[in-house]
Design an enzyme around this catalytic site. Sequence first.
Site, PDB file in Angstrom:
ATOM      1  N   GLU B  67       3.456 -38.388  28.666  1.00 42.07           N
ATOM      2  CA  GLU B  67       4.866 -38.893  28.130  1.00 42.07           C
ATOM      3  C   GLU B  67       4.838 -38.325  26.612  1.00 42.07           C
ATOM      4  O   GLU B  67       4.068 -38.438  26.038  1.00 42.07           O
ATOM      5  CB  GLU B  67       4.866 -40.374  27.973  1.00 42.07           C
ATOM      6  CG  GLU B  67       6.125 -40.965  27.519  1.00 42.07           C
ATOM      7  CD  GLU B  67       6.178 -42.405  27.523  1.00 42.07           C
ATOM      8  OE1 GLU B  67       5.281 -43.209  28.298  1.00 42.07           O
ATOM      9  OE2 GLU B  67       7.070 -43.112  26.892  1.00 42.07           O
ATOM     10  N   MET B  70      10.522 -37.292  24.137  1.00 40.44           N
ATOM     11  CA  MET B  70      11.899 -37.307  24.754  1.00 40.44           C
ATOM     12  C   MET B  70      11.837 -37.270  26.274  1.00 40.44           C
ATOM     13  O   MET B  70      12.761 -37.607  26.822  1.00 40.44           O
ATOM     14  CB  MET B  70      12.556 -36.031  24.130  1.00 40.44           C
ATOM     15  CG  MET B  70      12.735 -35.760  22.886  1.00 40.44           C
ATOM     16  SD  MET B  70      13.479 -34.410  22.452  1.00 40.44           S
ATOM     17  CE  MET B  70      15.042 -34.762  22.746  1.00 40.44           C
ATOM     18  N   VAL B  73       6.907 -37.056  32.319  1.00 38.13           N
ATOM     19  CA  VAL B  73       6.437 -36.101  33.379  1.00 38.13           C
ATOM     20  C   VAL B  73       5.660 -36.726  34.390  1.00 38.13           C
ATOM     21  O   VAL B  73       4.664 -37.546  34.232  1.00 38.13           O
ATOM     22  CB  VAL B  73       5.561 -35.068  32.892  1.00 38.13           C
ATOM     23  CG1 VAL B  73       5.191 -33.919  33.884  1.00 38.13           C
ATOM     24  CG2 VAL B  73       6.089 -34.242  31.635  1.00 38.13           C
ATOM     25  N   ASP B 186       6.720 -25.272  19.233  1.00 40.29           N
ATOM     26  CA  ASP B 186       5.704 -26.234  18.893  1.00 40.29           C
ATOM     27  C   ASP B 186       4.544 -26.153  19.925  1.00 40.29           C
ATOM     28  O   ASP B 186       3.997 -26.530  20.649  1.00 40.29           O
ATOM     29  CB  ASP B 186       6.250 -27.672  19.861  1.00 40.29           C
ATOM     30  CG  ASP B 186       5.455 -28.855  19.332  1.00 40.29           C
ATOM     31  OD1 ASP B 186       4.996 -28.719  18.307  1.00 40.29           O
ATOM     32  OD2 ASP B 186       5.584 -29.838  20.104  1.00 40.29           O
TER      33      ASP B 186
END
Lengths: 199, 517
Positions: B67, B70, B73, B186
């Site tokens: 998690e 946003m 998974v 990122d």
Amino acid sequence: METTQTNLLWAVRDAANGDAWISFYRIYATMVRQFVRRLGLPDAESDDVTQEVLLVAHKSLQHGTYDPTKGRFRSWLFGVARRQSLAAMRERQRRTRVQRVTQDTGDDLLDILADKHAEETARNLWEREWRYALLEEALRHAEAGIGTKAMQAFTLHAIQNQSAECVAEQLGITPASVYVYKGRVLAAIQEWTRRFEGD
Amino acid sequence: MTDANDTLPCPSEEGGPLANADEATLLADLRVVIDRRPTASESAAPLAPMHEGARLGRYAIGRLLGEGGMARVYRAIDTETGQAVAVKFLKAQYQGDGPIAQRFEREARTMATIQHANVVRILGVERCGEAQALVMELVPNGSLRRRLDTEFQSKTSIPLGETVSLIRQAAAGIDAAHRMGIIHRDIKPSNLLLDAQGTVKVADFGAIRVMEGATWLTGMGQQIGTPGYMSPEQCQGSRVTPASDVYSLGATLFELITGRVPFHVEEASPFAMMLKHISEPAPDPRAFRSETPAWLAAVVAKSLEKTPHNRFATAGDFATALANGDTISEDAARESIARLPGHQINIHAVRTQLQHLSHRAITCWACRCARRVQSLNGDPRVEAALAMAEATVTEASDRASDTSLTRALDRIRSLRAASLRAAYTGEHSPVSPAAVEAARAAAAAAACAAARCIDDASADAAFAARSAVAALTLADQGVKTFWKTAKQDYQMLLKATAGQEGTVGRPLSESLLKSFE
């Protein structure tokens, strides 16, 4: 009789007992924070005061400053919270150079804390917040230990005042079950809070 | 203030046995307790309508794999092919037709066009009512973050040869994305996954791309993480380019080699990390792992250059440098390392960023830095820097009314006294860690002042920001230069604000000016 709460307080003295501290913190942080907020300190300062009070409490329990034979823990903690709140409010007044903060009723907050006669008001507030904090924790335990359906039935029927028939229909159970669930949750809450009454 | 006496139901018998409280009173109290609980919008975001056992088109949803901020998974099975996949859902609050959801879908579709062995393959985009989901290749062997954690626990390091191979693969994957015009933004170990064969797969492109606008600064209210991999331009809020991914990958390479991120802050503080990324030279990885070859240290240094155009031109060049590493001559490596990043700084950018930092966060950090100073030996520069800190905070606090600011000032004053005592009792080395720490305390205090000033005196902010930078370079430049810079800045400030009303840029007192001498 030594209550569970007293056991908890003793357990907090044991630095290695992290769980005891967490339980202690959850109950008393809720209580102290609400108390301080209701006295009128802004949230950020309330958090600071809460932290200070709990640190004092923790240290006192570890070092034996609080003596269980001389009175309830929460009465002793009231004195700590009162002093810390008073200090924070005086500091705030000194710093902001504003007029004293008053309540809607016109009473001065500092007077409530500083005045002997007004102390009773603060103490009542304190006792009330103690009860709410205990019930919050009891509810939390009930929610963890009792099935979702029972909690739903309890909330809809006992808290939201919906009729047992209406709740039964929503949840696909019988009205009798709604009453049973309500009784079960209430019993769990009462049983849990009873363990703390001596504190 | 709410008067609890009037607005709340009276609790049952105070202090009395709760078990005996009558049911009606107990229920009334419980209603108050429940009423006080945070509402759904105040508490954690509601779960997406996906859960284990649900069905999304041809995919049967399995357990939650992870998690992020946003999205969540899940592992899932493609019921048509039997293939295991990963399905990523935007969290409920981001779903719908909002800009984030639109970008999520657009980026996912772009990502689906990237076919590269080192990028997680996008298999499709599914919609289920309002919910959007990205179906991806399942990469089963965890991330480099997990690998690093495992090595850390067993007190070992990833072999250098393997490190080079892992980063080279990641660079190749990132390069493929850059060629499609996609910037990751990122790159960090947790976004570099390993498949069953040990191949690196770059993940999380789409989700990060949609995060534009929600920078780590604006998000700091929720979580102060350790943005250890962000490029200086990201920290400054400037335009992000492929070179930003190169920097982040360089920071990841540094961590794989040394087991730590290039910059370390004692307390998780975005402000501290921001200043370090912007102004502090990246350390040489050989200081932490001596067997690192010079060529590899040079590659790290080049990838962590402060100025984007001094880094590798592309991620592909980064990959090539790693592939051909041992052919780089020792001289070339030395030259590259010698050209360490300087202290150049974009004051305007710092000022802009300071506007996003909460006063409280900065002040807390100032206090923490100050505490750190307290534990160090005395040094005249400690005293000097703290005096500077005190001056800036005093000036700012004249119009401030904030407990934490007052506390910061008190703490700085007590430290000043303590450091004075210490300074008269010990020997001091030319550049001591204490001076560096003190400089940072001064920087934080100056930044605090800046945040205070920002409302109506941009010149003050510039001064404070400049002072912060000057303080940070104190250890390198020596105290004289530091004071000179600060003084010049301050004099500029006085000129800049003369005659203006409503600012804090009032003339400094004679005594304080004398203390600059």
